[in-house]
Design a protein around this motif. Structure first.
Motif, PDB file in Angstrom:
ATOM      1  N   UNK A   1      -0.719  -0.025  -1.695  1.00  0.00           N
ATOM      2  CA  UNK A   1      -2.505  -0.016  -2.389  1.00  0.00           C
ATOM      3  C   UNK A   1      -2.446  -1.220  -3.762  1.00  0.00           C
ATOM      4  N   UNK A   2      -1.345  -1.145  -4.280  1.00  0.00           N
ATOM      5  CA  UNK A   2      -1.020  -2.161  -4.897  1.00  0.00           C
ATOM      6  C   UNK A   2      -1.844  -3.318  -5.311  1.00  0.00           C
ATOM      7  N   UNK A   3      -3.671  -3.609  -5.211  1.00  0.00           N
ATOM      8  CA  UNK A   3      -3.465  -4.794  -4.366  1.00  0.00           C
ATOM      9  C   UNK A   3      -3.499  -6.528  -5.391  1.00  0.00           C
ATOM     10  N   UNK A   4      -3.831  -5.278  -6.811  1.00  0.00           N
ATOM     11  CA  UNK A   4      -3.367  -6.457  -7.981  1.00  0.00           C
ATOM     12  C   UNK A   4      -2.224  -7.261  -8.381  1.00  0.00           C
TER      13      UNK A   4
ATOM     14  N   UNK B   1      -6.362   2.557   4.164  1.00  0.00           N
ATOM     15  CA  UNK B   1      -7.029   1.291   3.462  1.00  0.00           C
ATOM     16  C   UNK B   1      -7.443   1.946   2.455  1.00  0.00           C
ATOM     17  N   UNK B   2      -6.010   2.426   2.108  1.00  0.00           N
ATOM     18  CA  UNK B   2      -6.374   3.048   0.486  1.00  0.00           C
ATOM     19  C   UNK B   2      -5.487   4.489   0.821  1.00  0.00           C
ATOM     20  N   UNK B   3      -4.638   5.438   0.584  1.00  0.00           N
ATOM     21  CA  UNK B   3      -3.829   6.692   0.641  1.00  0.00           C
ATOM     22  C   UNK B   3      -4.780   7.104  -0.163  1.00  0.00           C
ATOM     23  N   UNK B   4      -4.871   8.561   0.608  1.00  0.00           N
ATOM     24  CA  UNK B   4      -5.384   9.760   0.044  1.00  0.00           C
ATOM     25  C   UNK B   4      -5.354   9.933  -1.401  1.00  0.00           C
TER      26      UNK B   4
END
Length: 388
Positions: free
Chosen positions: A134-137, A364-367
């Motif tokens: 989830x670390x897109x950056x 799509x992004x964890x809880x």
């Protein structure tokens, strides 16, 4: 059906879609789930019906309809009981095509968006990386400019349509030292030399070709850059609200499907001389589950209404995905229990629903990530605003 949001035209569209799915999709789902390959002809059939162009401009072959047609498409796709097939469709339409429409040049739109609407080309969105999650950056894929070309190197993983799609929307660092200020987005043809894809073996979504993709000195024209260089992170964030709402709607729809199926089963299944829907413990549990589903559905409709009006709903869409996916898991878990041993059998739909639903709180992004985003909004009073 809630007349606050749905018109007679919406109802007619839903009926047409239901008929289409019943004829063209449902008879093939079990085969696609078993083989892990969706017949390529179905894409063209969807395109011919206009289902891929629902919310895209008429100039490119779309229908330019309101967001509640999208809600209907998502809801009905969940009821064919193949999370993988549904994901293949909505990942094409609401992930890859969203970026083509928003950031693509006119040439890119003509080359990729137009055939995506007709079903002649299928796309995938490549953001997640093996070391990033989830670390897109923190992505590591790079795009180095050399004259009129970019050279792409790196890898992506958990990419829906990652193996069989015709083109890829890819995020890469064009200015690595600048963190999230140095990310750009590109469109790349599948047949470009240096691209390899490996299909992943998943717990659920078996019909979907989720892939890990490697880019080894992939050379693409500079014109394949989407939008401005180094603005990719802003573009990604801009579309997160839609992606999260899509997954929230998917969740309430599959929970509703599970409840409807289970209610029908309970009305026919007998124990101790009566149908099991007459036992108070089961009845009361069922209404609790149904109430949870309805609350999420009504909330999701209200978020869709606001998004359709152009409001920036990042907080509400984040809540939609967080709560709806958790609700769906709990509902489907209990529905499987209602079926007893039959719920555990592959001949009944709950086993597949159970597996497919589990991806909701992850993809799509964890809880966990969503809770931290909401904590920043609610506790730290961070004010997220449109970036573009």
């Amino acid at each position: 059906m809630n007349s606050m949001y749905f018109t007679e035209e919406h109802h007619l569209f839903r009926k047409s879609l239901q008929d289409f799915l019943k004829k063209e999709v449902v008879p093939n789902v079990d085969k696609w789930e078993e083989t892990g390959v969706i017949d390529t002809g179905i894409w063209k059939k969807f395109g011919d019906m206009g289902f891929f162009g629902i919310n895209y401009p008429e100039a490119y072959g779309g229908l330019n309809l309101d967001l509640f047609y999208t809600v209907i498409l998502l809801e009905e796709l969940q009821k064919v009981n193949s999370g993988g097939f549904a994901a293949a469709i909505w990942a094409h339409v609401y992930l890859s095509m969203t970026h083509l429409n928003a950031e693509g040049s006119e040439d890119i739109k003509q080359k990729y968006l137009v055939p995506s609407i007709t079903g002649d080309k299928v796309g995938c969105l490549c953001i997640t990386e093996p070391f990033g999650g989830s670390d897109v950056a923190g992505l590591r894929t790079t795009a180095v400019k050399e004259g009129d070309f970019y050279i792409i190197n790196g890898s992506k993983t958990f990419i829906t349509n990652g193996v069989y799609s015709d083109y890829l929307i890819v995020t890469a660092k064009t200015k690595p030292q600048s963190g999230n200020k140095g990310i750009s987005i590109f469109v790349i043809d599948r047949e470009t030399p240096g691209i390899t894809a490996t299909k992943l073996n998943k717990l659920g979504w078996r019909a979907s070709d989720t892939g890990e993709i490697a880019f080894n000195n992939v050379k693409i024209p500079a014109s394949n850059l989407m939008g401005e260089e180094n603005k990719g992170f802003a573009y990604i964030l801009q579309h997160f609200a839609l992606e999260r709402l899509v997954m929230g709607i998917n969740a309430h729809a599959r929970a509703e499907y599970a409840l409807e199926y289970t209610l029908e089963y309970m009305s026919q299944r007998e124990a101790f001389g009566k149908s099991i829907d007459k036992f108070q413990a089961l009845r009361h549990t069922m209404v609790d589950l149904y109430a949870d589903m309805e609350i999420c559905k009504e909330f999701n409709y209200s978020v869709a209404y606001r998004l359709n009006k152009g409001e920036y709903v990042v907080k509400q869409a984040t809540m939609s995905k967080l709560k709806s996916t958790k609700m769906a898991d709990e509902v489907i878990y209990q529905c499987l229990q209602f079926l007893g041993g039959y719920g555990y059998m592959e001949d009944y739909p709950l086993a597949r629903l159970f597996r497919d639903s589990r991806l909701g709180p992850i993809g799509g992004g964890t809880s966990e990530i969503l809770r931290e985003i909401l904590a920043k909004i609610i506790i730290d009073k961070k004010d997220y605003k449109p970036i573009i």
